[in-house]
Design a protein around this motif. Structure first.
Motif, PDB file in Angstrom:
ATOM      1  N   ASN A 188      38.556 -21.015  87.456  1.00  0.00           N
ATOM      2  CA  ASN A 188      37.835 -19.890  86.856  1.00  0.00           C
ATOM      3  C   ASN A 188      36.689 -19.428  87.748  1.00  0.00           C
ATOM      4  OD1 ASN A 188      39.439 -19.592  84.609  1.00  0.00           O
ATOM      5  ND2 ASN A 188      38.260 -21.043  83.387  1.00  0.00           N
ATOM      6  N   SER A 189      36.032 -20.345  88.397  1.00  0.00           N
ATOM      7  CA  SER A 189      34.959 -19.982  89.326  1.00  0.00           C
ATOM      8  C   SER A 189      35.503 -19.172  90.497  1.00  0.00           C
ATOM      9  CB  SER A 189      34.260 -21.237  89.841  1.00  0.00           C
ATOM     10  OG  SER A 189      33.340 -20.926  90.852  1.00  0.00           O
ATOM     11  N   LEU A 190      36.611 -19.601  91.064  1.00  0.00           N
ATOM     12  CA  LEU A 190      37.219 -18.868  92.167  1.00  0.00           C
ATOM     13  C   LEU A 190      37.665 -17.479  91.731  1.00  0.00           C
ATOM     14  CD1 LEU A 190      39.394 -21.735  93.643  1.00  0.00           C
ATOM     15  CD2 LEU A 190      37.301 -20.799  94.622  1.00  0.00           C
ATOM     16  N   TYR A 191      38.218 -17.382  90.542  1.00  0.00           N
ATOM     17  CA  TYR A 191      38.693 -16.101  90.019  1.00  0.00           C
ATOM     18  C   TYR A 191      37.535 -15.120  89.835  1.00  0.00           C
ATOM     19  CZ  TYR A 191      40.945 -12.759  86.888  1.00  0.00           C
ATOM     20  OH  TYR A 191      41.434 -11.613  86.306  1.00  0.00           O
ATOM     21  N   VAL A 192      36.444 -15.595  89.235  1.00  0.00           N
ATOM     22  CA  VAL A 192      35.290 -14.715  89.010  1.00  0.00           C
ATOM     23  C   VAL A 192      34.669 -14.294  90.341  1.00  0.00           C
ATOM     24  CG1 VAL A 192      32.956 -14.601  88.053  1.00  0.00           C
ATOM     25  CG2 VAL A 192      34.800 -15.582  86.703  1.00  0.00           C
ATOM     26  N   LYS A 193      34.569 -15.201  91.283  1.00  0.00           N
ATOM     27  CA  LYS A 193      33.998 -14.846  92.589  1.00  0.00           C
ATOM     28  C   LYS A 193      34.864 -13.820  93.313  1.00  0.00           C
ATOM     29  CE  LYS A 193      31.369 -19.053  93.091  1.00  0.00           C
ATOM     30  NZ  LYS A 193      31.188 -20.322  93.776  1.00  0.00           N
ATOM     31  N   ASP A 194      36.181 -13.920  93.172  1.00  0.00           N
ATOM     32  CA  ASP A 194      37.066 -12.905  93.754  1.00  0.00           C
ATOM     33  C   ASP A 194      36.897 -11.562  93.053  1.00  0.00           C
ATOM     34  OD1 ASP A 194      38.078 -14.614  95.644  1.00  0.00           O
ATOM     35  OD2 ASP A 194      39.973 -14.990  94.587  1.00  0.00           O
ATOM     36  N   MET A 195      36.704 -11.584  91.744  1.00  0.00           N
ATOM     37  CA  MET A 195      36.493 -10.336  91.004  1.00  0.00           C
ATOM     38  C   MET A 195      35.181  -9.666  91.434  1.00  0.00           C
ATOM     39  SD  MET A 195      39.128 -10.036  89.100  1.00  0.00           S
ATOM     40  CE  MET A 195      38.679  -8.802  87.934  1.00  0.00           C
ATOM     41  N   VAL A 196      34.137 -10.453  91.625  1.00  0.00           N
ATOM     42  CA  VAL A 196      32.853  -9.911  92.085  1.00  0.00           C
ATOM     43  C   VAL A 196      33.006  -9.325  93.482  1.00  0.00           C
ATOM     44  CG1 VAL A 196      30.492 -10.538  92.740  1.00  0.00           C
ATOM     45  CG2 VAL A 196      31.451 -11.364  90.587  1.00  0.00           C
ATOM     46  N   ALA A 197      33.783  -9.976  94.332  1.00  0.00           N
ATOM     47  CA  ALA A 197      34.024  -9.457  95.679  1.00  0.00           C
ATOM     48  C   ALA A 197      34.802  -8.136  95.645  1.00  0.00           C
ATOM     49  CB  ALA A 197      34.777 -10.478  96.516  1.00  0.00           C
ATOM     50  N   GLN A 198      35.586  -7.915  94.589  1.00  0.00           N
ATOM     51  CA  GLN A 198      36.341  -6.676  94.446  1.00  0.00           C
ATOM     52  C   GLN A 198      35.513  -5.548  93.842  1.00  0.00           C
ATOM     53  OE1 GLN A 198      39.841  -7.483  92.132  1.00  0.00           O
ATOM     54  NE2 GLN A 198      40.608  -9.003  93.573  1.00  0.00           N
ATOM     55  N   GLY A 199      34.270  -5.821  93.489  1.00  0.00           N
ATOM     56  CA  GLY A 199      33.396  -4.775  92.972  1.00  0.00           C
ATOM     57  C   GLY A 199      33.036  -4.903  91.510  1.00  0.00           C
ATOM     58  N   TYR A 200      33.471  -5.958  90.849  1.00  0.00           N
ATOM     59  CA  TYR A 200      33.121  -6.168  89.445  1.00  0.00           C
ATOM     60  C   TYR A 200      31.709  -6.729  89.340  1.00  0.00           C
ATOM     61  CZ  TYR A 200      37.849  -5.276  87.791  1.00  0.00           C
ATOM     62  OH  TYR A 200      39.034  -4.681  87.485  1.00  0.00           O
ATOM     63  N   LYS A 201      31.019  -6.350  88.282  1.00  0.00           N
ATOM     64  CA  LYS A 201      29.669  -6.842  87.999  1.00  0.00           C
ATOM     65  C   LYS A 201      29.602  -7.239  86.537  1.00  0.00           C
ATOM     66  CE  LYS A 201      27.597  -3.814  91.375  1.00  0.00           C
ATOM     67  NZ  LYS A 201      26.676  -2.736  91.657  1.00  0.00           N
ATOM     68  N   PRO A 202      28.645  -8.094  86.178  1.00  0.00           N
ATOM     69  CA  PRO A 202      28.492  -8.429  84.756  1.00  0.00           C
ATOM     70  C   PRO A 202      28.214  -7.161  83.944  1.00  0.00           C
ATOM     71  CG  PRO A 202      27.238  -9.941  86.111  1.00  0.00           C
ATOM     72  CD  PRO A 202      27.739  -8.862  87.018  1.00  0.00           C
ATOM     73  N   ALA A 203      28.878  -7.054  82.805  1.00  0.00           N
ATOM     74  CA  ALA A 203      28.782  -5.850  81.987  1.00  0.00           C
ATOM     75  C   ALA A 203      27.474  -5.774  81.208  1.00  0.00           C
ATOM     76  CB  ALA A 203      29.963  -5.762  81.033  1.00  0.00           C
TER      77      ALA A 203
END
Length: 101
Positions: free
Chosen positions: A72-87
């Motif tokens: 889950n940590s790796l997944y979230v870090k990849d999402m942040v690298a793709q431009g996602y931010k906490p809502a």
């Protein structure tokens, strides 16, 4: 715990799990496949084949068990690298306290 991520460019929202990944432990490489995370799915398939072939399948279970602690940590870090931010601020605090940001 869960957190919400938003990609401001595409206006896409995603809910992500924080902590131990039970789905990863039970379903192995299928978890990243269903999430569309093909990079980690291919890594898991290779690791399960390599370690499972020498141990009659026991190594594949060991790989998924160990990987469940940090997928889950790796997944979230990849999402942040793709431009996602906490809502929202709650999601930011959850991710910050878990060490994901």
């Amino acid at each position: 715990m869960f957190a919400n991520l938003v990609n401001e460019r595409t206006q896409t929202y995603k809910g992500v799990k924080v902590g131990f990944s039970w789905t990863e432990m039970f379903f192995g490489f299928w978890t990243p496949v269903f999430r569309g995370d093909f990079k980690w799915a291919s890594v898991l398939v290779l690791a399960e084949i390599i370690f499972g072939s020498f141990t009659w399948g026991g190594g594949a279970f060991l790989v998924t068990f160990i990987f469940a602690f940090f997928y889950n940590s790796l997944y979230v870090k990849d999402m942040v690298a793709q431009g996602y931010k906490p809502a929202d601020t709650t999601s930011f605090n959850v991710l910050k306290n878990a060490g994901y940001l």
